[in-house]
Design a protein around this motif. Structure first.
Motif, PDB file in Angstrom:
ATOM      1  N   LEU A 185       2.987  11.119  -3.021  1.00  0.00           N
ATOM      2  CA  LEU A 185       3.297   9.706  -3.271  1.00  0.00           C
ATOM      3  C   LEU A 185       4.558   9.491  -2.268  1.00  0.00           C
ATOM      4  CD1 LEU A 185       2.579   9.147  -7.005  1.00  0.00           C
ATOM      5  CD2 LEU A 185       1.528   8.047  -5.017  1.00  0.00           C
ATOM      6  N   ALA A 186       5.509  10.535  -2.447  1.00  0.00           N
ATOM      7  CA  ALA A 186       6.784  10.123  -1.524  1.00  0.00           C
ATOM      8  C   ALA A 186       6.517  10.134  -0.019  1.00  0.00           C
ATOM      9  CB  ALA A 186       7.744  11.479  -1.694  1.00  0.00           C
ATOM     10  N   ILE A 187       5.498  11.084   0.275  1.00  0.00           N
ATOM     11  CA  ILE A 187       5.095  10.801   1.605  1.00  0.00           C
ATOM     12  C   ILE A 187       4.677   9.507   2.162  1.00  0.00           C
ATOM     13  CG2 ILE A 187       3.557  11.668   3.311  1.00  0.00           C
ATOM     14  CD1 ILE A 187       4.269  14.655   2.334  1.00  0.00           C
ATOM     15  N   LEU A 188       3.477   9.236   1.101  1.00  0.00           N
ATOM     16  CA  LEU A 188       2.860   7.720   1.375  1.00  0.00           C
ATOM     17  C   LEU A 188       3.662   6.735   1.262  1.00  0.00           C
ATOM     18  CD1 LEU A 188      -0.136   7.792   1.566  1.00  0.00           C
ATOM     19  CD2 LEU A 188      -0.396   6.969  -0.972  1.00  0.00           C
ATOM     20  N   GLY A 189       4.708   6.799   0.452  1.00  0.00           N
ATOM     21  CA  GLY A 189       5.655   5.589   0.459  1.00  0.00           C
ATOM     22  C   GLY A 189       6.508   5.353   1.705  1.00  0.00           C
ATOM     23  N   VAL A 190       6.929   6.472   2.154  1.00  0.00           N
ATOM     24  CA  VAL A 190       7.697   6.412   3.331  1.00  0.00           C
ATOM     25  C   VAL A 190       6.828   6.068   4.614  1.00  0.00           C
ATOM     26  CG1 VAL A 190       8.976   8.179   5.099  1.00  0.00           C
ATOM     27  CG2 VAL A 190       9.566   8.208   2.585  1.00  0.00           C
ATOM     28  N   GLN A 191       5.545   6.643   4.702  1.00  0.00           N
ATOM     29  CA  GLN A 191       4.914   6.304   5.776  1.00  0.00           C
ATOM     30  C   GLN A 191       4.283   4.810   5.534  1.00  0.00           C
ATOM     31  OE1 GLN A 191       1.219   8.848   5.338  1.00  0.00           O
ATOM     32  NE2 GLN A 191       2.108  10.145   7.043  1.00  0.00           N
ATOM     33  N   GLY A 192       4.298   4.228   4.454  1.00  0.00           N
ATOM     34  CA  GLY A 192       3.893   2.831   4.146  1.00  0.00           C
ATOM     35  C   GLY A 192       5.119   1.974   4.928  1.00  0.00           C
ATOM     36  N   ILE A 193       6.284   2.392   4.365  1.00  0.00           N
ATOM     37  CA  ILE A 193       7.524   1.557   4.801  1.00  0.00           C
ATOM     38  C   ILE A 193       7.699   1.802   6.361  1.00  0.00           C
ATOM     39  CG2 ILE A 193      10.048   1.536   4.712  1.00  0.00           C
ATOM     40  CD1 ILE A 193       9.738   2.567   1.740  1.00  0.00           C
ATOM     41  N   VAL A 194       7.547   2.777   6.752  1.00  0.00           N
ATOM     42  CA  VAL A 194       7.703   3.066   8.186  1.00  0.00           C
ATOM     43  C   VAL A 194       6.457   2.232   9.152  1.00  0.00           C
ATOM     44  CG1 VAL A 194       7.934   5.056  10.231  1.00  0.00           C
ATOM     45  CG2 VAL A 194       9.028   5.001   8.048  1.00  0.00           C
TER      46      VAL A 194
ATOM     47  N   MET B 187      -8.453  14.623 -15.910  1.00  0.00           N
ATOM     48  CA  MET B 187      -7.224  14.605 -15.364  1.00  0.00           C
ATOM     49  C   MET B 187      -7.413  14.862 -13.991  1.00  0.00           C
ATOM     50  SD  MET B 187      -4.202  15.974 -14.212  1.00  0.00           S
ATOM     51  CE  MET B 187      -4.271  17.473 -14.760  1.00  0.00           C
ATOM     52  N   ILE B 188      -7.902  15.886 -13.720  1.00  0.00           N
ATOM     53  CA  ILE B 188      -7.719  16.282 -12.151  1.00  0.00           C
ATOM     54  C   ILE B 188      -8.770  15.501 -11.232  1.00  0.00           C
ATOM     55  CG2 ILE B 188      -8.868  18.048 -10.593  1.00  0.00           C
ATOM     56  CD1 ILE B 188      -8.273  20.124 -12.960  1.00  0.00           C
ATOM     57  N   PHE B 189      -9.990  14.912 -11.873  1.00  0.00           N
ATOM     58  CA  PHE B 189     -10.854  13.917 -11.202  1.00  0.00           C
ATOM     59  C   PHE B 189     -10.020  12.626 -10.961  1.00  0.00           C
ATOM     60  CE2 PHE B 189     -14.316  10.862 -11.162  1.00  0.00           C
ATOM     61  CZ  PHE B 189     -15.114  11.513 -10.222  1.00  0.00           C
ATOM     62  N   LEU B 190      -9.584  12.032 -12.071  1.00  0.00           N
ATOM     63  CA  LEU B 190      -8.526  10.768 -11.911  1.00  0.00           C
ATOM     64  C   LEU B 190      -7.485  11.007 -11.165  1.00  0.00           C
ATOM     65  CD1 LEU B 190      -8.489   9.745 -15.778  1.00  0.00           C
ATOM     66  CD2 LEU B 190      -9.937   8.499 -13.863  1.00  0.00           C
ATOM     67  N   ALA B 191      -6.851  12.038 -10.883  1.00  0.00           N
ATOM     68  CA  ALA B 191      -5.808  12.274  -9.988  1.00  0.00           C
ATOM     69  C   ALA B 191      -6.256  12.102  -8.574  1.00  0.00           C
ATOM     70  CB  ALA B 191      -5.105  13.609 -10.363  1.00  0.00           C
ATOM     71  N   ILE B 192      -7.409  12.583  -8.177  1.00  0.00           N
ATOM     72  CA  ILE B 192      -7.962  12.735  -7.099  1.00  0.00           C
ATOM     73  C   ILE B 192      -8.418  11.187  -6.819  1.00  0.00           C
ATOM     74  CG2 ILE B 192      -9.570  13.780  -5.407  1.00  0.00           C
ATOM     75  CD1 ILE B 192      -9.252  16.087  -6.775  1.00  0.00           C
ATOM     76  N   SER B 193      -9.035  10.619  -7.625  1.00  0.00           N
ATOM     77  CA  SER B 193      -9.847   9.300  -7.385  1.00  0.00           C
ATOM     78  C   SER B 193      -8.538   8.317  -7.255  1.00  0.00           C
ATOM     79  CB  SER B 193     -10.512   8.942  -8.469  1.00  0.00           C
ATOM     80  OG  SER B 193     -11.516   9.711  -8.980  1.00  0.00           O
ATOM     81  N   PHE B 194      -7.346   8.486  -7.950  1.00  0.00           N
ATOM     82  CA  PHE B 194      -6.221   7.524  -7.806  1.00  0.00           C
ATOM     83  C   PHE B 194      -5.645   7.827  -6.509  1.00  0.00           C
ATOM     84  CE2 PHE B 194      -1.600   6.949  -8.266  1.00  0.00           C
ATOM     85  CZ  PHE B 194      -1.556   5.795  -8.318  1.00  0.00           C
ATOM     86  N   MET B 195      -5.535   9.259  -5.831  1.00  0.00           N
ATOM     87  CA  MET B 195      -5.163   9.248  -4.451  1.00  0.00           C
ATOM     88  C   MET B 195      -5.804   8.615  -3.347  1.00  0.00           C
ATOM     89  SD  MET B 195      -4.984  12.835  -2.401  1.00  0.00           S
ATOM     90  CE  MET B 195      -6.559  12.531  -2.423  1.00  0.00           C
ATOM     91  N   TYR B 196      -7.159   8.489  -3.648  1.00  0.00           N
ATOM     92  CA  TYR B 196      -7.843   7.804  -2.561  1.00  0.00           C
ATOM     93  C   TYR B 196      -7.781   6.404  -2.686  1.00  0.00           C
ATOM     94  CZ  TYR B 196     -10.222  12.113  -0.726  1.00  0.00           C
ATOM     95  OH  TYR B 196     -10.488  13.290  -0.261  1.00  0.00           O
ATOM     96  N   VAL B 197      -7.895   5.618  -3.727  1.00  0.00           N
ATOM     97  CA  VAL B 197      -7.788   4.516  -4.036  1.00  0.00           C
ATOM     98  C   VAL B 197      -6.445   4.152  -3.404  1.00  0.00           C
ATOM     99  CG1 VAL B 197      -7.392   2.398  -5.852  1.00  0.00           C
ATOM    100  CG2 VAL B 197      -9.213   4.069  -5.949  1.00  0.00           C
ATOM    101  N   LEU B 198      -5.106   4.559  -3.787  1.00  0.00           N
ATOM    102  CA  LEU B 198      -3.854   4.555  -3.428  1.00  0.00           C
ATOM    103  C   LEU B 198      -3.794   4.486  -1.737  1.00  0.00           C
ATOM    104  CD1 LEU B 198      -1.301   3.684  -4.502  1.00  0.00           C
ATOM    105  CD2 LEU B 198      -0.611   6.177  -4.362  1.00  0.00           C
ATOM    106  N   THR B 199      -4.604   5.379  -1.274  1.00  0.00           N
ATOM    107  CA  THR B 199      -4.583   5.676   0.178  1.00  0.00           C
ATOM    108  C   THR B 199      -5.192   4.397   0.793  1.00  0.00           C
ATOM    109  OG1 THR B 199      -4.532   8.090   0.117  1.00  0.00           O
ATOM    110  CG2 THR B 199      -5.236   7.194   2.170  1.00  0.00           C
TER     111      THR B 199
END
Length: 191
Positions: free
Chosen positions: A57-66, A168-180
């Motif tokens: 999330l930190a990397i994604l946030g920085v990339q989104g801002i830049v 939890m593992i499945f939801l975490a990976i799913s959330f990651m893809y939706v967020l990306t």
């Protein structure tokens, strides 16, 4: 995203399978005590998942801002180049560039939203299956406990907890893809 999926596939899932094997051994052998080991692996999985997603999330946030600011500068530079260096038609091409950019943003957003809906539609079935199986195991454990089958009841309860961890593992990976996908939708919307 691929690094996160690799961490989940090659680190967390083997730990999960090992934890499952330890659970089976612990509940069907009266002489082997492995409850603390199982709790250790459960905690380790949660820590690895939390740390992985924190970094992601930190990397994604920085990339989104830049990315947003870089896209805006790139578009302004392209418009200036068209206007300044193309004789006679430069102004028209620069104005047409706005229309083309707006159209491409509209298409990108429509495809992205469709992708999110398609991803969510693919996720529903496995999520429901894991959740229902976990509930069935909890119900079976609750029914067997008063009957006196304490070992089997505890085993089924522990399996339902393991499925909760898998969920939890499945939801975490799913959330990651939706967020990306969402980040891709939000980037490059600058005209």
């Amino acid at each position: 995203s691929q690094v996160v999926v690799s961490i989940f596939l090659y680190v967390i899932m083997p730990l999960f399978v090992f934890m499952f094997v330890l659970t089976v051994i612990a509940h069907f052998s009266s002489s082997i005590k492995l409850n603390k080991m199982i709790d250790f692996f459960r905690t380790l999985i949660k820590w690895i998942a939390s740390l992985t997603f924190g970094v992601f999330l930190a990397i994604l946030g920085v990339q989104g801002i830049v990315a947003s600011s870089v896209d805006g500068v790139s578009i302004r530079a392209a418009k200036f180049a068209l206007k300044s260096y193309v004789p006679i038609l430069g102004g028209y091409l620069s104005d047409g560039f706005n229309v083309a950019a707006a159209g491409s943003i509209l298409i990108k957003n429509a495809v992205g939203v469709g992708g999110i809906f398609l991803l969510l539609a693919c996720l529903v079935e496995p999520l429901v299956q894991i959740a229902v199986l976990s509930l069935i195991l909890k119900l079976s454990s609750a029914i067997l406990e008063p009957v006196g089958e304490q070992g089997i009841s505890n085993f089924l309860h522990e399996l339902s907890r393991l499925l909760g961890l898998l969920l939890m593992i499945f939801l975490a990976i799913s959330f990651m893809y939706v967020l990306t996908i969402g980040l891709f939708l939000c980037s490059a919307n600058v005209l």
